[in-house]
Design an enzyme around this catalytic site. Structure first.
Site, PDB file in Angstrom:
ATOM      1  N   HIS A 159      30.899  37.604 101.226  1.00 34.28           N
ATOM      2  CA  HIS A 159      30.304  37.001 102.427  1.00 34.28           C
ATOM      3  C   HIS A 159      30.487  37.860 103.677  1.00 34.28           C
ATOM      4  CE1 HIS A 159      29.304  33.403 100.267  1.00 34.28           C
ATOM      5  NE2 HIS A 159      30.564  33.128  99.971  1.00 34.28           N
ATOM      6  N   ASP A 195      28.838  34.911  91.691  1.00 32.49           N
ATOM      7  CA  ASP A 195      29.571  33.860  92.405  1.00 32.49           C
ATOM      8  C   ASP A 195      28.563  32.745  92.723  1.00 32.49           C
ATOM      9  OD1 ASP A 195      32.244  33.579  94.418  1.00 32.49           O
ATOM     10  OD2 ASP A 195      30.437  32.563  95.151  1.00 32.49           O
ATOM     11  N   HIS A 197      28.095  31.116  95.308  1.00 33.35           N
ATOM     12  CA  HIS A 197      27.544  31.203  96.665  1.00 33.35           C
ATOM     13  C   HIS A 197      26.747  32.501  96.841  1.00 33.35           C
ATOM     14  CE1 HIS A 197      31.323  28.763  97.012  1.00 33.35           C
ATOM     15  NE2 HIS A 197      30.482  27.968  97.656  1.00 33.35           N
TER      16      HIS A 197
HETATM   17  C1  SP5 Z   1      34.086  33.775  98.243  1.00 36.19           C
HETATM   18  C2  SP5 Z   1      33.618  32.360  98.252  1.00 36.19           C
HETATM   19  O1  SP5 Z   1      33.418  31.767  97.210  1.00 36.19           O
HETATM   20  N1  SP5 Z   1      33.506  31.754  99.459  1.00 36.19           N
HETATM   21  C3  SP5 Z   1      33.046  30.425  99.527  1.00 36.19           C
HETATM   22  C4  SP5 Z   1      33.031  29.903 100.904  1.00 36.19           C
HETATM   23  C5  SP5 Z   1      32.572  28.477 100.889  1.00 36.19           C
HETATM   24  N2  SP5 Z   1      33.155  27.747 101.945  1.00 36.19           N
HETATM   25  C6  SP5 Z   1      32.656  26.420 102.091  1.00 36.19           C
HETATM   26  C7  SP5 Z   1      33.654  25.453 101.585  1.00 36.19           C
HETATM   27  C8  SP5 Z   1      33.336  24.062 102.053  1.00 36.19           C
HETATM   28  C9  SP5 Z   1      34.357  23.139 101.495  1.00 36.19           C
HETATM   29  N3  SP5 Z   1      34.353  21.900 102.174  1.00 36.19           N
HETATM   30  C10 SP5 Z   1      34.007  20.787 101.381  1.00 36.19           C
HETATM   31  C11 SP5 Z   1      34.490  19.555 102.007  1.00 36.19           C
HETATM   32  C12 SP5 Z   1      35.069  18.605 100.983  1.00 36.19           C
HETATM   33  N4  SP5 Z   1      36.408  18.266 101.279  1.00 36.19           N
HETATM   34 ZN    ZN Z   2      31.848  31.468  96.008  1.00 37.48          ZN
END
Ligand code: SP5
Ligand code: ZN
Length: 341
Positions: A159, A195, A197
Site C-alpha cells: 500500500h 493480497d 487488498h
Molecule cells: C497489507 C494489508 O493487508 N493492509 C491492509 C490494510 C487494511 N486496513 C483496513 C482495516 C480495517 C479494519 N477495520 C474493521 C473494523 C472492524 N472492527
Molecule cells: Zn491485505
C-alpha cells in the site's frame, strides 16, 4: 524432489507493535501485529524445506531508489517525534489541495500518511528500512541462486506509494525488490499481488512504466480497502499503458471462482515474459481472515503456489497481509510448498 527455499527475515520486525488503529473515529484493535511474524517464523522453522537467514544489507539506499527522499525523511522524523511524545503519530488533516506545501508537522502527518490505520511509532523507521532490506536481500539471492525465495517482510509494503504510507505499509518492499532487479540489469520484471487488498502503492509506483508489469487480484474497491483504486479499467498511462492489470472480485469469492481469475492473471504474466516474478504474497483472502472478506482455503494456497511455480520464472515472494494468525503460518507453508512441487 525437494529443494530449499531461503527465508529472509529481520529481528527488527519484532521491535514495533502498533497499539491500536483508528476506524470511523473510534479506536479499533490493531490487526498488523508482532504475532503475525512470530506465527510465520514458527511454521517456517518446522518445515523441512526452508533455510532461514537474517538479512544483513542496509536497506536505505534501495528504499530511496523507489521513494521520495522527503517522504523517507518524514518517516524518520515522525518516528523520533513519536519517541519524544511517547505517543503514536496519526494524521488529522489530509491535503484538500495539493500545492506541494505541507506547512507544519500537522500538515505533514496528512501529507505523508493517507489513512488512520498506519501509526508511526518510535521503531517504525528502523523496522521499515530493515524489512525493505529483507526484500532486497531476497532479490540478491534470487539472482544468484535462481530458485524460489521468500522474504518475511514486516511491516508489509504494497500500500505504500512513492511518497505516502498507508494500509500498515511504509516502504513498498516488492517495488523496492523489483527496482533492485532492474538496476542489476533485468529488463522486464512482474509484480503479481494476491493480497486481498488492492496494491495501490505498487500500482502508483509503476503506473507510467513498461519495465514492470503489475498484476493484482483483490476484493473490489466497492467493498474493501483501499477503496479508491483497484478497478479493472486501470491499465497504466503513457509508457506504462497496458502494463497494469486489476482483477477485482466479489466478497466471499471461494477457491473455484478465484481459480478462474487466477488463470486469467497468470495468462497475462506469461504473455509478458518477465525475467523475474515478485509475488506480493498476502494471505488475507483466507476464509477465516478477520478483515479480508474472501473465502480461500489453506489447501488452495498450495494451488496458487503450484501455478506460480509452473510459470518457470524465478520467483521472490514478499510477505504482505494475512491477519488470521492461527492459520497464517500454515497458509505460508502451503503456498511455498506449492511453488516447490
Ligand atoms: C497489507 C494489508 O493487508 N493492509 C491492509 C490494510 C487494511 N486496513 C483496513 C482495516 C480495517 C479494519 N477495520 C474493521 C473494523 C472492524 N472492527
Ligand atoms: Zn491485505
Amino acid at each position: 524432489m525437494q529443494k530449499e527455499i531461503p527465508v529472509i527475515y529481520t529481528p527488527a520486525s519484532f521491535s514495533y507493535n502498533p497499539p491500536y488503529e483508528l476506524f470511523n473515529g473510534k479506536v479499533d484493535t490493531a490487526s498488523e501485529t508482532i504475532e503475525r511474524v512470530r506465527m510465520i517464523l514458527t511454521a517456517v522453522a518446522h518445515a523441512d524445506f526452508t533455510d532461514i537467514r537474517i538479512s544483513k544489507v542496509n536497506g536505505l539506499p534501495y528504499v530511496l531508489n523507489v521513494h521520495d527522499s522527503e517522504y523517507v525523511d518524514y518517516i524518520k522524523r515522525a518516528s523520533d517525534e513519536s519517541k519524544q511524545e511517547k505517543s503514536p503519530i496519526f494524521p488529522s488533516v489530509h491535503p484538500y489541495v495539493d500545492f506541494g506545501r505541507a506547512s507544519n508537522h500537522v500538515a505533514e502527518r496528512g501529507q505523508y500518511v493517507f489513512d488512520t490505520y498506519t501509526p508511526i511509532l518510535p521503531e517504525t523507521y528502523n523496522a521499515t528500512v530493515a524489512a525493505a532490506a529483507c526484500a532486497v536481500e531476497g532479490a540478491k539471492v534470487l539472482m544468484k541462486e535462481k530458485k524460489p525465495v521468500y522474504a518475511l517482510t514486516r511491516p508489509p509494503g504494497h500500500h505504500a506509494e512513492k511518497a505516502k504510507a498507508g494500509g500498515y505499509c511504509y516502504a513498498n518492499n516488492a517495488a523496492i525488490a523489483a527496482q533492485f532487479l532492474l538496476d542489476s540489469g533485468a529488463k522486464k520484471v512482474c509484480v503479481f499481488d494476491f493480497d486481498v487488498h488492492h496494491g495501490n502503492g505498487t500500482q502508483d509506483i509503476f503506473y507510467e512504466r513498461a519495465d514492470v508489469l503489475v498484476v493484482n487480484i483483490h476484493a473490489a474497491p466497492e467493498y474493501k480497502f483501499p477503496y479508491f483504486t483497484g478497478y479493472a479499467d486501470e491499465h497504466g498511462v503513457n509508457e506504462g499503458e497496458g502494463s497494469n492489470y486489476n482483477f477485482p472480485l466479489n466478497l466471499k469469492t471461494g477457491d473455484e471462482a478465484y481459480d478462474l481469475t487466477l488463470n486469467k492473471a497468470l495468462a497475462v504474466i506469461k504473455k509478458y515474459k518477465p525475467e523475474y516474478l515478485i509475488a506480493s504474497a498476502g494471505f488475507d483472502a483466507h476464509y477465516t481472515d478477520p478483515i479480508g472478506g474472501l473465502s480461500l482455503t489453506t489447501p488452495y494456497y498450495r494451488r496458487i503456489g503450484n501455478k506460480i511455480g509452473e510459470l518457470g520464472v524465478p520467483v521472490l515472494s514478499v510477505q504482505e497481509g494475512g491477519y488470521a494468525t492461527e492459520v497464517l503460518g500454515q497458509n505460508v507453508i502451503s503456498y511455498l510448498q506449492g511453488i516447490l512441487d
